[in-house]
Motif scaffolding. Structure first.
Motif, PDB file in Angstrom:
ATOM      1  N   SER A 128      24.855   4.938  75.712  1.00 53.03           N
ATOM      2  CA  SER A 128      24.882   3.747  76.620  1.00 53.03           C
ATOM      3  C   SER A 128      25.280   2.467  75.406  1.00 53.03           C
ATOM      4  CB  SER A 128      23.307   3.349  76.802  1.00 53.03           C
ATOM      5  OG  SER A 128      22.442   3.242  75.494  1.00 53.03           O
ATOM      6  N   GLU A 129      25.614   2.855  74.238  1.00 53.80           N
ATOM      7  CA  GLU A 129      25.825   1.641  73.282  1.00 53.80           C
ATOM      8  C   GLU A 129      27.297   1.849  72.746  1.00 53.80           C
ATOM      9  OE1 GLU A 129      24.703  -0.134  68.922  1.00 53.80           O
ATOM     10  OE2 GLU A 129      23.459   1.563  69.830  1.00 53.80           O
ATOM     11  N   PRO A 161      29.300   8.084  81.134  1.00 51.27           N
ATOM     12  CA  PRO A 161      29.696   6.989  81.454  1.00 51.27           C
ATOM     13  C   PRO A 161      30.874   6.620  81.273  1.00 51.27           C
ATOM     14  CG  PRO A 161      27.566   7.067  80.327  1.00 51.27           C
ATOM     15  CD  PRO A 161      28.183   8.408  80.130  1.00 51.27           C
ATOM     16  N   ARG A 185      27.826   7.775  70.646  1.00 49.32           N
ATOM     17  CA  ARG A 185      29.251   8.123  71.061  1.00 49.32           C
ATOM     18  C   ARG A 185      29.942   8.265  69.592  1.00 49.32           C
ATOM     19  NH1 ARG A 185      30.972   3.234  74.992  1.00 49.32           N
ATOM     20  NH2 ARG A 185      29.201   3.303  76.411  1.00 49.32           N
ATOM     21  N   PRO A 221      23.917   8.268  80.267  1.00 46.26           N
ATOM     22  CA  PRO A 221      23.777   6.968  79.791  1.00 46.26           C
ATOM     23  C   PRO A 221      22.692   6.722  78.912  1.00 46.26           C
ATOM     24  CG  PRO A 221      23.837   7.206  82.277  1.00 46.26           C
ATOM     25  CD  PRO A 221      23.615   8.651  81.637  1.00 46.26           C
ATOM     26  N   MET A 222      21.545   7.826  78.694  1.00 40.11           N
ATOM     27  CA  MET A 222      20.572   7.557  77.800  1.00 40.11           C
ATOM     28  C   MET A 222      21.397   7.677  76.192  1.00 40.11           C
ATOM     29  SD  MET A 222      17.453   9.602  79.307  1.00 40.11           S
ATOM     30  CE  MET A 222      17.389   9.750  81.266  1.00 40.11           C
TER      31      MET A 222
END
Length: 241
Positions: A157-158, A190, A164, A153-154
């Protein structure tokens, strides 16, 4: 007579050196033997000596053994990692931070170095670098899922973010580990990030095993319904019935 004595002494010396070298090699694989290797013969056996010294209550001794390891075998990244741990235990935090960076640069599969560098990159907001370190940990079979679940998630997250995008490039360029990515990624990443990476790599020409995708879709839908629907769309595009 004297030449004969000299010859026998020479043979004994050679035999002792040979025995010391062989014991050193064996101790490099069998840690309990390391302490029995004479100090002047320690090369391979210095690694277990330094590793075992990390459990010592004497930080000066720990650091001395780690430094001796680096003097004798400076190249492996895991040796630098031990030195960084010893430096930290001795209170040399700045030196430890620098050493762990060198270890991470030298060995992409050294887990503690990669975790440390990932966290440093996250703290610095450098998501491409954090994603590269995350991928290095992801590829190690002995990396705990819990660590990847914590870091994911760190790093990811975006939506559409740099973390990503970096993973999309890495996954898209590694066809041989696509199945590993699918199985593990569906568990530890995630859910929306996992689907975005799969979808983007498919759009860029990657092809995944359709049976495996269908199998993972059911579990992913249970975990995150929206992500499951997104994976269904990917499956429909890549695996038309």
């Amino acid at each position: 007579m004297i030449p004969g004595i000299i010859w026998r002494v020479l043979l004994i010396a050679i035999a002792l050196v040979f025995a010391g070298v062989q014991l050193d090699r064996e101790a490099g694989k069998t840690y309990p033997l390391a302490a029995s290797v004479p100090e002047q013969f320690r090369s391979a056996s210095q690694f277990p000596m330094a590793a075992m010294a990390l459990d010592s209550d004497n930080p000066d001794y720990t650091l001395a053994e780690a430094e001796r390891l680096i003097r004798r075998r400076p190249l492996p990244a895991e040796h630098l990692r031990i030195l960084a741990q010893a430096q930290f235990a001795a209170g040399a935090t700045d030196e430890s931070a620098l050493t762990i960076q060198y270890a991470a640069q030298r060995g992409w599969r050294e887990p503690l170095a990669q975790e440390t560098m990932a966290r440093l990159a996250i703290d610095a907001g450098d998501m491409p670098e954090a994603a590269r370190r995350y991928a290095a940990l992801f590829l190690r079979r002995d990396t705990q899922d819990a660590l990847l679940e914590e870091l994911g998630p760190m790093v990811l997250s975006e939506p559409g973010g740099a973390g990503r995008q970096t993973l999309i490039e890495i996954v898209g360029g590694g066809d041989r580990w696509h199945n590993q990515f699918l199985r593990r990624g569906a568990r530890v990443m995630p859910a929306d990030a996992f689907v975005e990476i799969v979808s983007a790599t498919v759009a860029n020409g990657s092809r995944y095993d359709c049976d495996l995708l269908n199998q993972l879709e059911r579990g992913l839908t249970t975990r995150d319904e929206a992500a499951g629907e997104g994976l269904k769309t990917v499956i429909a595009d890549q695996c038309p019935s």
